[in-house]
Design a protein around this motif. Structure first.
Motif, PDB file in Angstrom:
ATOM      1  N   GLU A   1       0.572  -0.927   0.124  1.00 25.08           N
ATOM      2  CA  GLU A   1       0.320  -0.262  -0.110  1.00 25.08           C
ATOM      3  C   GLU A   1       1.213   1.248  -0.051  1.00 25.08           C
ATOM      4  O   GLU A   1       0.560   1.972  -0.579  1.00 25.08           O
ATOM      5  N   LEU A   2       1.717   0.718   0.599  1.00 27.26           N
ATOM      6  CA  LEU A   2       3.277   3.094   0.693  1.00 27.26           C
ATOM      7  C   LEU A   2       3.759   2.558  -0.326  1.00 27.26           C
ATOM      8  O   LEU A   2       3.949   3.960  -1.043  1.00 27.26           O
ATOM      9  N   GLY A   3       3.740   1.473  -1.767  1.00 19.66           N
ATOM     10  CA  GLY A   3       4.996   1.608  -2.519  1.00 19.66           C
ATOM     11  C   GLY A   3       4.181   2.020  -3.870  1.00 19.66           C
ATOM     12  O   GLY A   3       4.153   2.542  -3.998  1.00 19.66           O
ATOM     13  N   CYS A   4       2.679   1.242  -3.418  1.00 22.95           N
ATOM     14  CA  CYS A   4       1.725   1.708  -4.928  1.00 22.95           C
ATOM     15  C   CYS A   4       0.129   1.510  -4.597  1.00 22.95           C
ATOM     16  O   CYS A   4      -0.181   1.053  -5.529  1.00 22.95           O
ATOM     17  N   GLY A   5       0.021   2.370  -3.427  1.00 28.31           N
ATOM     18  CA  GLY A   5      -1.169   2.064  -3.060  1.00 28.31           C
ATOM     19  C   GLY A   5      -1.857   2.734  -4.408  1.00 28.31           C
ATOM     20  O   GLY A   5      -3.429   2.336  -4.807  1.00 28.31           O
ATOM     21  N   ALA A   6      -2.040   4.203  -4.486  1.00 22.86           N
ATOM     22  CA  ALA A   6      -2.990   4.718  -5.294  1.00 22.86           C
ATOM     23  C   ALA A   6      -2.684   4.095  -6.662  1.00 22.86           C
ATOM     24  O   ALA A   6      -3.885   3.841  -7.319  1.00 22.86           O
TER      25      ALA A   6
ATOM     26  N   ILE B   1       6.795  14.529 -14.594  1.00 22.44           N
ATOM     27  CA  ILE B   1       6.296  14.346 -15.758  1.00 22.44           C
ATOM     28  C   ILE B   1       4.988  15.033 -16.073  1.00 22.44           C
ATOM     29  O   ILE B   1       4.338  14.382 -16.440  1.00 22.44           O
ATOM     30  N   ASN B   2       4.368  16.314 -15.397  1.00 17.47           N
ATOM     31  CA  ASN B   2       3.657  17.005 -15.836  1.00 17.47           C
ATOM     32  C   ASN B   2       2.893  16.494 -15.597  1.00 17.47           C
ATOM     33  O   ASN B   2       1.539  16.985 -16.555  1.00 17.47           O
ATOM     34  N   SER B   3       2.313  16.172 -14.441  1.00 20.83           N
ATOM     35  CA  SER B   3       1.158  16.102 -13.852  1.00 20.83           C
ATOM     36  C   SER B   3       0.888  16.302 -11.962  1.00 20.83           C
ATOM     37  O   SER B   3       2.086  16.236 -11.999  1.00 20.83           O
ATOM     38  N   ASP B   4      -0.618  16.123 -11.712  1.00 15.66           N
ATOM     39  CA  ASP B   4      -0.385  16.374 -10.338  1.00 15.66           C
ATOM     40  C   ASP B   4       0.349  15.354  -9.043  1.00 15.66           C
ATOM     41  O   ASP B   4       1.007  15.957  -8.848  1.00 15.66           O
ATOM     42  N   TYR B   5      -0.125  14.160 -10.135  1.00 12.75           N
ATOM     43  CA  TYR B   5       0.111  13.458  -8.947  1.00 12.75           C
ATOM     44  C   TYR B   5       1.055  11.642  -9.777  1.00 12.75           C
ATOM     45  O   TYR B   5       0.607  11.852 -10.703  1.00 12.75           O
ATOM     46  N   ALA B   6       1.756  11.194  -9.419  1.00 12.90           N
ATOM     47  CA  ALA B   6       2.334   9.437  -9.688  1.00 12.90           C
ATOM     48  C   ALA B   6       2.677   8.975  -8.863  1.00 12.90           C
ATOM     49  O   ALA B   6       3.445   9.480  -7.294  1.00 12.90           O
ATOM     50  N   GLU B   7       2.914   7.447  -8.630  1.00 10.07           N
ATOM     51  CA  GLU B   7       4.217   6.845  -8.362  1.00 10.07           C
ATOM     52  C   GLU B   7       4.603   5.981  -9.014  1.00 10.07           C
ATOM     53  O   GLU B   7       4.849   5.979 -10.135  1.00 10.07           O
ATOM     54  N   CYS B   8       5.765   6.251  -8.657  1.00  6.58           N
ATOM     55  CA  CYS B   8       7.267   5.624  -9.534  1.00  6.58           C
ATOM     56  C   CYS B   8       7.493   4.494  -9.047  1.00  6.58           C
ATOM     57  O   CYS B   8       7.700   3.560  -8.056  1.00  6.58           O
ATOM     58  N   PHE B   9       7.884   3.775 -10.182  1.00  6.69           N
ATOM     59  CA  PHE B   9       8.775   2.288  -9.828  1.00  6.69           C
ATOM     60  C   PHE B   9       9.739   2.389 -10.828  1.00  6.69           C
ATOM     61  O   PHE B   9      10.476   3.379 -11.452  1.00  6.69           O
ATOM     62  N   GLU B  10      10.565   1.172 -10.552  1.00  4.34           N
ATOM     63  CA  GLU B  10      11.922   1.307 -11.610  1.00  4.34           C
ATOM     64  C   GLU B  10      11.640  -0.241 -12.056  1.00  4.34           C
ATOM     65  O   GLU B  10      10.926  -1.165 -11.679  1.00  4.34           O
ATOM     66  N   ILE B  11      12.245  -0.544 -13.635  1.00  2.75           N
ATOM     67  CA  ILE B  11      11.914  -1.667 -14.705  1.00  2.75           C
ATOM     68  C   ILE B  11      12.802  -2.236 -13.502  1.00  2.75           C
ATOM     69  O   ILE B  11      14.341  -2.346 -13.894  1.00  2.75           O
ATOM     70  N   ILE B  12      12.826  -3.832 -14.305  1.00  2.43           N
ATOM     71  CA  ILE B  12      13.896  -4.424 -13.570  1.00  2.43           C
ATOM     72  C   ILE B  12      13.338  -5.421 -14.806  1.00  2.43           C
ATOM     73  O   ILE B  12      14.615  -6.066 -15.357  1.00  2.43           O
TER      74      ILE B  12
END
Length: 208
Positions: free
Chosen positions: A16-21, A193-204
């Motif tokens: 939830e903390l990492g990618c809940g949204a 990325i010119n947006s209000d909100y985002a969640e970020c990830f590394e590509i494995i």
């Protein structure tokens, strides 16, 4: 097409903390999300709560995100001792892989310094090496993070994420559960990325 997603969470609340949204966004899009936590960290539950409290909280939290109850599993590995059970964890992940056949797997970052998170990241990649894998961001544990992939989220997704995290009464004292921190991190990632909100990830690994 990505339709079935597996979130690997070392402890209840990591996913939830990492990618809940993003989880909430995917569920709203009709995707099937599965959540596998490896410990309810009974040894770390504040003394004012029952030791099993996190098992109740994670069901409330994931339900708030929209994950179906039957898609949530919480195992019983002892917190901070996952390295002693690497092979068992790997074998369980291989069984999940064979049974579920997900399209996308989410793991903690390989740069996460928490010992349990490192095990789940490493064994997750080992078990799912032939699948697309993204690593989610837990900045208080990451000495560095490669922000390679962005998930556009709406404020309503972020609101649901925060509501889900509020289910963790046992964890409310932790600084990273603070509303300002959660929203400001999403806003900072969005600005990139010119947006209000985002969640970020590394590509494995990403398979087209």
């Amino acid at each position: 097409m990505i339709n079935r997603i597996l979130v690997l969470s070392a402890h209840t609340d990591d996913g939830e903390l990492g990618c809940g949204a993003t989880i909430n966004k995917w569920i709203n899009e009709g995707k099937e999300v599965h959540y596998l936590a490896f410990s309810a960290a009974e040894e770390s539950v504040p003394s004012s709560f029952p030791k099993e409290e996190l098992r109740k909280e994670v069901l409330e939290s994931t339900s708030t995100l929209g994950i179906a109850r039957e898609n949530v599993q919480v195992l019983k590995y002892p917190v901070r001792r996952f390295s002693e059970y690497r092979q068992e964890i790997l074998e369980h992940l291989i069984k999940v892989r064979n049974d579920l056949q997900p399209d996308l797997i989410l793991v903690p970052s390989p740069r996460d310094i928490h010992q349990d998170h490192q095990v789940i990241s490493n064994e997750g990649v080992r078990a799912f090496k032939l699948y697309s894998i993204l690593a989610y961001e837990l900045p208080w544990n990451n000495l560095s993070f490669h922000n390679q992939c962005y998930s556009l989220i709406k404020e309503e997704n972020l609101d649901i994420k925060y509501k889900a995290l509020q289910c963790y009464k046992t964890q409310k004292h932790r600084a990273y559960f603070d509303k300002d921190f959660i929203y400001s991190l999403a806003n900072m990632r969005g600005v990139l990325i010119n947006s209000d909100y985002a969640e970020c990830f590394e590509i494995i690994r990403w398979i087209l």
